[in-house]
Design an enzyme around this catalytic site. Structure first.
Site, PDB file in Angstrom:
ATOM      1  CB  SER A  48      -6.179  -5.722 -16.511  1.00  0.00           C
ATOM      2  OG  SER A  48      -7.244  -5.275 -15.706  1.00  0.00           O
ATOM      3  CG  ASP A  73      -7.941  -8.631 -14.566  1.00  0.00           C
ATOM      4  OD1 ASP A  73      -6.797  -8.742 -15.042  1.00  0.00           O
ATOM      5  OD2 ASP A  73      -8.445  -7.547 -14.249  1.00  0.00           O
TER       6      ASP A  73
END
Length: 329
Positions: free
Chosen positions: A70, A184
């Protein structure tokens, strides 16, 4: 150069060449071994990674590779691309109101934020840079949407890999890559220590941004009973016999869908991080004290960077000890 040394020392009555030779023969301090960084996810709290890297560079700790999830992939990628200064300036320039310039809100589709403005900003700085051209290994962790597989992006477009790694479900749309829809990476590997181990790195430092968010107790026991205010509020809403002036009562705090998604994602990352790090612990973990920074409070970059720097410097003696204790490779 030796003649210059000899003449200078000879002027003071010494044997300059012998002294120069003795200096050359003195044992030199062992070079510091490098560390691999596992930079975890955490949205706005991830600005703390900038402070961590600043502290390591200041202490002359070599960074041999980075695995990022991320925002950890974003910061790590920008550092290895020699763009950390630009990223820090961008982060520090954000204000509560100014953030909206980069959030192209849209209704429908795979995410609330289209991400086109952020993509243009990244592309403008990093152009067509490829991961394999960075000089040191970078792995951006993402999640394959259909299968749930963990995806390691270690070559190809740097910008595309970073975007895939921070494609938070419900916020940013999935990223199409090689015919797969990527989300993600924090959904499967919030603090990617395992990636560094797979790269055979002997010393791994993890940066965990969720360590202090939740209590250590995993289970709470309680009775399933509503509070008095909740019971009164519910009665006022549903009882047709109540007049036009119901009893005053404080409504329970309402929680919107956005807050619910954020809370759920926080819990998921925390629980997965605890499980994976217990099975494959790093050699050292940095825990920036970012508990009070909201996931969307990107405008608090100065605080986050300071937290990351201070926490890393607090453990620098141990980090240096670990670096010097590594055997020669």
């Amino acid at each position: 150069m030796l003649d210059l040394v000899f003449r200078r020392n000879a002027h003071h009555g010494g044997t300059g060449r012998d002294e120069a030779d003795q200096r050359d023969n003195k044992p030199k301090p062992a070079a510091k071994r490098g560390v691999a960084l596992a930079l975890g996810g955490g949205a706005a709290r991830g600005w703390a990674h900038i402070g961590v890297i600043r502290a390591l560079v200041e202490a002359d700790i070599p960074i041999t590779m980075i695995a990022g999830t991320s925002i950890g992939a974003l910061v790590g990628g920008c550092y290895l691309a020699d763009k950390l200064d630009e990223l820090e300036q961008f982060a520090l320039s954000l204000t509560r109101r100014g953030m909206m310039r980069f959030f192209d809100i849209r209704w429908g589709g795979g995410g609330l934020i289209g991400g086109a403005r952020l993509h243009r900003r990244l592309a403008g700085e990093l152009a067509d840079l490829r991961i394999e051209d960075l000089g040191r290994p970078l792995v951006c962790v993402a999640t394959e949407a259909r299968s749930g597989h963990e995806v390691w992006l270690d070559s190809g477009s740097l910008v595309l890999a970073m975007r895939a790694s921070y494609a938070l479900p419900g916020v940013f749309p999935p990223v199409e890559c090689n015919g797969r829809r990527l989300l993600d990476g924090a959904l499967v590997n919030p603090v990617p220590v395992s990636v560094c181990r797979a790269m055979e790195e002997p010393l791994v430092i993890a940066v965990n941004l969720h360590y202090d968010l939740f209590g250590r107790a995993a289970v709470l026991r309680m009775s399933a009973q509503a509070t008095a205010s909740e019971r009164t509020a519910e009665a006022n809403r549903s009882d047709p016999l109540i007049g036009t002036e119901p009893k005053p009562v404080r409504e329970p705090d309402r929680i919107g869908i956005g807050r619910s998604v954020v809370d759920a994602f926080n819990i998921i990352q925390d629980r997965i991080s605890r499980s994976r790090l217990a099975g494959d612990p790093p050699d050292y973990t940095v825990h920036p004290r970012v508990r009070d920074i909201g996931l969307s409070e990107f405008f608090r970059a100065r605080e986050c960077i300071a937290y990351g720097y201070e926490e890393t410097m607090r453990g620098m003696a141990e980090i240096e000890r670990l670096c010097h204790s590594l055997p020669n490779r």
